[in-house]
Design an enzyme around this catalytic site. Sequence first.
Site, short mmCIF file in Angstrom:
data_model
loop_
_atom_site.label_atom_id
_atom_site.label_comp_id
_atom_site.label_asym_id
_atom_site.label_seq_id
_atom_site.Cartn_x
_atom_site.Cartn_y
_atom_site.Cartn_z
N SER A 199 0.58 -1.23 -0.02
CA SER A 199 -0.03 0.08 0.02
C SER A 199 0.85 1.40 -0.03
O SER A 199 0.24 2.35 -0.23
CB SER A 199 -1.03 0.01 1.19
OG SER A 199 -0.37 -0.35 2.33
N HIS A 250 -2.91 -3.13 -5.89
CA HIS A 250 -3.30 -2.93 -4.50
C HIS A 250 -4.86 -3.11 -4.27
O HIS A 250 -5.75 -2.34 -4.91
CB HIS A 250 -2.84 -1.33 -4.55
CG HIS A 250 -3.17 -0.78 -2.89
ND1 HIS A 250 -3.64 0.54 -2.87
CD2 HIS A 250 -3.07 -1.40 -1.71
CE1 HIS A 250 -3.61 0.72 -1.41
NE2 HIS A 250 -3.60 -0.29 -0.88
N GLU A 283 -5.96 -0.84 -7.26
CA GLU A 283 -5.26 0.22 -7.98
C GLU A 283 -4.03 -0.71 -8.62
O GLU A 283 -3.58 -1.48 -8.01
CB GLU A 283 -4.71 1.04 -7.18
CG GLU A 283 -5.35 2.06 -6.54
CD GLU A 283 -4.88 3.02 -5.57
OE1 GLU A 283 -5.23 4.28 -5.41
OE2 GLU A 283 -3.90 2.62 -4.82
N ASN A 330 -4.32 6.88 -1.61
CA ASN A 330 -3.77 7.30 -0.11
C ASN A 330 -3.41 8.84 -0.12
O ASN A 330 -2.89 9.15 0.57
CB ASN A 330 -2.71 6.37 0.25
CG ASN A 330 -3.53 5.21 1.18
OD1 ASN A 330 -4.35 5.26 1.40
ND2 ASN A 330 -2.64 3.92 1.07
P1 NAI Z 1 -0.96 -9.19 8.03
O1 NAI Z 1 -0.29 -9.23 9.06
O2 NAI Z 1 -2.36 -9.44 8.26
O3 NAI Z 1 -0.61 -10.66 7.05
C1 NAI Z 1 0.99 -10.74 6.57
C2 NAI Z 1 1.05 -12.09 6.42
O4 NAI Z 1 2.48 -12.36 5.74
C3 NAI Z 1 1.14 -12.90 7.70
O5 NAI Z 1 0.34 -14.07 7.87
C4 NAI Z 1 2.59 -13.37 7.76
O6 NAI Z 1 2.73 -14.65 8.55
C5 NAI Z 1 3.04 -13.54 6.29
N1 NAI Z 1 4.47 -13.23 6.03
C6 NAI Z 1 5.47 -12.34 6.45
N2 NAI Z 1 6.38 -12.34 5.84
C7 NAI Z 1 6.43 -13.42 4.86
C8 NAI Z 1 7.27 -14.00 4.02
N3 NAI Z 1 8.48 -13.44 3.82
N4 NAI Z 1 6.81 -14.97 3.14
C9 NAI Z 1 5.47 -15.38 3.19
N5 NAI Z 1 4.72 -15.03 4.19
C10 NAI Z 1 5.07 -13.89 5.08
O7 NAI Z 1 -1.05 -7.92 7.04
P2 NAI Z 1 -1.83 -7.27 5.85
O8 NAI Z 1 -2.85 -6.28 6.63
O9 NAI Z 1 -2.59 -8.53 5.18
O10 NAI Z 1 -0.83 -6.60 4.83
C11 NAI Z 1 -0.06 -7.37 3.98
C12 NAI Z 1 0.36 -6.49 2.78
O11 NAI Z 1 -0.79 -5.76 2.28
C13 NAI Z 1 1.30 -5.29 3.27
O12 NAI Z 1 1.95 -5.09 2.27
C14 NAI Z 1 0.07 -4.29 3.38
O13 NAI Z 1 0.80 -2.99 3.17
C15 NAI Z 1 -0.69 -4.62 2.39
N6 NAI Z 1 -2.27 -4.02 2.27
C16 NAI Z 1 -2.86 -3.76 3.64
C17 NAI Z 1 -4.02 -3.43 3.80
C18 NAI Z 1 -4.75 -3.37 5.11
O14 NAI Z 1 -5.79 -2.79 5.40
N7 NAI Z 1 -4.32 -4.36 6.12
C19 NAI Z 1 -4.77 -2.86 2.69
C20 NAI Z 1 -4.12 -2.76 1.43
C21 NAI Z 1 -2.71 -3.22 1.32
#
Ligand code: NAI
Length: 509
Positions: free
Chosen positions: A123, A144, A156, A194
């Site tokens: 993001s 995104h 996006e 954003n």
């Molecule tokens: P989250 O913390 O809920 O999930 C991330 C997951 O990735 C975890 O299950 C973790 O174990 C896993 N992980 C971490 N490093 C890893 C690796 N090297 N290989 C495989 N798995 C790995 O995070 P979330 O909120 O789902 O965010 C994920 C991505 O999405 C980030 O880049 C964030 O910026 C983006 N994003 C998040 C939004 C939100 O509202 N939470 C909205 C849009 C984008």
Amino acid sequence: MASLGQDKIVAVIGAGTMGAGVAQVAAAAGHPVLLFDVAEGAALKGIQGIAVGLDKLVVKGKMPAQERDALVARLTPASTLSELAPAALVIEAIVEKLEVKQSLFKQLEAIVAQDTIIASNTSSLSITAIGSALQHPERLVGMHFFNPAPIMKLVEVISGLATDKAIAHTVLDTANAWGKQAVHARSTPGFIVNRVARPFYAEGLRVLQEGGADVATIDALMRESGGFRMGPFELMDLIGHDVNYAVTCSVHAAYYYDPRFTPSLIQKELVDAGFLGRKTGRGFYDYSANAHKLEPQTAPTLTPSFESVTLIGDAPFAPTLVDLLTKAGISIEREASEDGAELILLAGDAIMSLTDGRTATQIAEEEGERDIVLFDLALDYAKATRIGIAAADQATPQALQDATAFWQALGKQVSILNDIAGLCVMRTVCMLANEGADAVNQQVCNAQAVDIAMQGGVNYPKGPLAWAQSLGVGRVVNVLDQLATGYGEDRYRTSPLLLRHALSGRALV
Ligand code: NAI
């Protein structure tokens, strides 16, 4: 270029909030989906979580049980990265750290085929920067999604400097085929949403900081007059101040500290205090069980001291006001304006007009009329249930009472604001339109993309550019100019593109 065929395997890396949601979206579209997470058991847990969510839809009768079963059957947990080898598209949704994503993509490139498309759900990170670690950065795009991914319409699609145009197109078409509204943007800080959304929070915070109105009143005006689903403070409390403040700071820094994005000290205080919003039980609002509920400031009901009102000049919303006045049984006198000036409403002692970015006090001084009372912008004056007004410092109490009674007679609740330039909805909408226009001006995306993004990604009631269009681009430019002059701040400088459209009269969208 066509979208990815349904038979193509989609792999999702990271089974957290976003990864699980994206996996569900791809499986719902008919793709076999592989889900991988570095944490043991997380991928399986992610799939089980999806199944539980779908069960609820089945119970509510919103999804046939067969469809749920077929969707879940298309989801397979992967226990190693190498199991993702057959994927045609890999979408990464892991932790938001540049080096971690780069290192993952380096490993991935050694596993997947040459023509596998690699997408990141980042993001805030630059797709160009992530791509610099890839052997084939031309196949990397940003994809995104918004949270919750199965519900939010917007995706996006972001091109980095090296991204192949045809690959970005395929991803755009694929997201559309998945039932999303995809827009394309160049990799720039904040992408579209954003970036363009910053003034929604920032202007609310400015009005609060300057004592224009309190938190609950600003929120109520943005909802009930502006037509937004949530006001800025309740939305920041929901997002979390740590997250929202960090996004503002990162966009501010990334644009070399452009004052347009300057963060708010008020929000920093909340972050410093650990009052992060709903998740900590306290932000702008107190969410504890016995908390005193903050209510918007609403003027007590007054009986009008006048039987007729005079409308001088015209405005796009004048017919709506005439309608409301007629329904309220108030007689109307109409006069043409001598100099084509803005619509002026005379009711009792009050001389009312729509805010133009000057304070009522300034207008009173410039026009030599003390009883000036300004009103705020409404998305639709017929549907608005609340209107914000502000009287000049020079105005008599009677003028303010007459203005209050006027709007109440039209069925509105009235919030009396301190005399702040641009009031609340108007300054926010003008700044949103300005930021949207500047994104277009800087070739980040096209005008349609701005409006689709803000409606699909953050549920705005109208695209900011279409809103500017219906308000009159010249009016928006004037408000911004007045704010820029009044504050003497570069923050309110007009986007060159808005200015061009105001001058030429050419449509923005
Ligand atoms: P989250 O913390 O809920 O999930 C991330 C997951 O990735 C975890 O299950 C973790 O174990 C896993 N992980 C971490 N490093 C890893 C690796 N090297 N290989 C495989 N798995 C790995 O995070 P979330 O909120 O789902 O965010 C994920 C991505 O999405 C980030 O880049 C964030 O910026 C983006 N994003 C998040 C939004 C939100 O509202 N939470 C909205 C849009 C984008």
